[in-house]
Each structure stands twice: as structure tokens, then as C-alpha cells.
Design a protein around this motif. Structure first.
Motif, short mmCIF file in Angstrom:
data_model
loop_
_atom_site.label_atom_id
_atom_site.label_comp_id
_atom_site.label_asym_id
_atom_site.label_seq_id
_atom_site.Cartn_x
_atom_site.Cartn_y
_atom_site.Cartn_z
N ASP A 86 -12.15 7.74 -1.95
CA ASP A 86 -12.91 7.09 -0.89
C ASP A 86 -14.26 7.78 -0.80
O ASP A 86 -14.48 8.84 -1.38
CB ASP A 86 -12.16 7.09 0.44
CG ASP A 86 -11.87 8.47 0.98
OD1 ASP A 86 -12.74 9.36 0.91
OD2 ASP A 86 -10.75 8.67 1.48
N SER A 89 -8.09 -1.61 -7.34
CA SER A 89 -7.57 -1.26 -6.02
C SER A 89 -6.31 -0.39 -6.13
O SER A 89 -5.66 -0.33 -7.17
CB SER A 89 -7.23 -2.54 -5.24
OG SER A 89 -6.12 -3.18 -5.84
N HIS A 140 -9.51 1.77 -0.16
CA HIS A 140 -9.61 0.50 0.56
C HIS A 140 -10.98 0.20 1.14
O HIS A 140 -11.16 -0.85 1.75
CB HIS A 140 -8.56 0.46 1.68
CG HIS A 140 -7.17 0.35 1.15
ND1 HIS A 140 -6.69 -0.78 0.55
CD2 HIS A 140 -6.17 1.25 1.09
CE1 HIS A 140 -5.44 -0.58 0.16
NE2 HIS A 140 -5.11 0.65 0.47
N THR A 194 0.83 -1.21 0.00
CA THR A 194 0.00 0.00 0.00
C THR A 194 0.86 1.25 0.00
O THR A 194 0.60 2.20 -0.74
CB THR A 194 -0.94 0.00 1.23
OG1 THR A 194 -1.78 -1.15 1.14
CG2 THR A 194 -1.80 1.25 1.27
#
Length: 167
Positions: free
Chosen positions: A35, A89, A114, A13
Motif C-alpha cells: 500500500d 489485486s 486495495h 480478501t
């Protein structure tokens, strides 16, 4: 104590985030992490101007057709504002960046963060069930139309006129 798997995931990440901010000198030319809390930032980033939001994925064959059509449209209409949102992702950031660079759509680009996919899709559009490609045409006043699937030439022209982007 963290497990080996947790440490590897954290390292992956961190690398993806660093790659995403490699062009930090030009924030519009990097892939930002999307997000649900910052969903409104996409429309706000266009400062009240009409634009197209293209939602896509690396494994979506039909998304590539929309990118080809967008390339032709941008040649005709250089003022066409395009924002991309990859549902892949953050760990896929290098591949996402490679595709965006190839199709010349690296500016104003986002990649799913995430949170669960369902939450992120809902933040984009509560009525969207995840089909792709998904394209949104935004007017300057914030109204939008969502279209699922590959868009034909005549439909691109109709939607762009509706949004006030092309005559």
C-alpha cells in the motif's frame, strides 16, 4: 447489516491474505500486500544494498520476457537481489504466487493492495504512468533508474553496472 456481496468480498480478501501469509515462518518468502504508506519499505528491506525492483502483472506478456532474462542473470550472478511488485489485486494472490514460484522469484514479493491503482503507482514512482514491465535499478545509496518495457541483454548489463550490481 452487510450485503451478500460485501460478505463475499470480505471472505475473498481474508482467504487471499491467509494464502499470502501461509509462509509466515519465513517472511521474506511470502507475498506482502503493498500500500502507499509502506512504499519506502521496499528500499529499506534491502538494507542499503543494490537491487532490482520488477513491476509486473499477470496479464503482461512482456513481463514474462523480463522474468526469463532475470532467471538467466541470476544464474550468472547469484548475488543479484530482486524484489517483485505485482500490480494485480490481492484477490489474484494465488495466481501471482504460482507465477513467482515458477520463475523462482517468490522471495521479497509484493502485490498491490486495495487502494486505487493510481495512488499505488504514484507511491512507487510519481513519474510512472503504468506502462509495463517497469524495472527499477537501485544503487546502494538509494539512487534509482526506472526503465519501461522489455530490457535487452546489453541494456541489462549496462543498468546492472550503473547500480553497482555486476561488473
Amino acid at each position: 447489516m452487510r450485503s451478500r456481496r460485501q460478505l463475499l468480498a470480505a471472505a475473498a480478501t481474508a482467504c487471499a491474505l491467509l494464502l499470502g501469509t501461509a509462509n509466515a515462518a519465513d517472511p521474506a518468502n511470502r507475498v506482502a500486500v503493498f500500500d502507499s504508506a509502506n512504499a519506502a519499505r521496499i528500499a529499506a528491506s534491502q538494507q542499503g544494498k543494490p537491487f532490482v525492483l520488477v513491476v509486473w502483472s499477470l496479464d503482461c506478456v512482456y513481463c514474462k520476457r523480463n522474468f526469463d532474462a532475470l532467471g538467466k542473470l541470476r544464474a550468472k550472478h547469484p548475488e543479484l537481489r530482486v524484489v517483485t511488485l505485482s500490480t494485480d489485486s490481492v484477490e489474484s494472490l494465488p495466481q501471482v504466487r504460482q507465477v513467482l514460484d515458477r520463475v523462482r522469484l517468490a522471495r521479497n514479493a509484493w502485490v498491490f493492495g486495495h487502494e486505487p491503482q493510481e495512488r499505488l503507482r504514484y507511491a512507487v514512482d510519481p513519474d510512472w504512468m503504468g506502462e509495463m514491465p517497469r524495472t527499477y535499478f537501485y544503487r546502494a545509496d538509494g539512487q534509482r533508474q526506472g526503465v519501461s518495457g522489455v530490457i535487452g541483454d546489453a541494456d541489462w548489463a549496462r543498468h546492472l553496472r550503473w547500480a553497482g550490481i555486476a561488473g
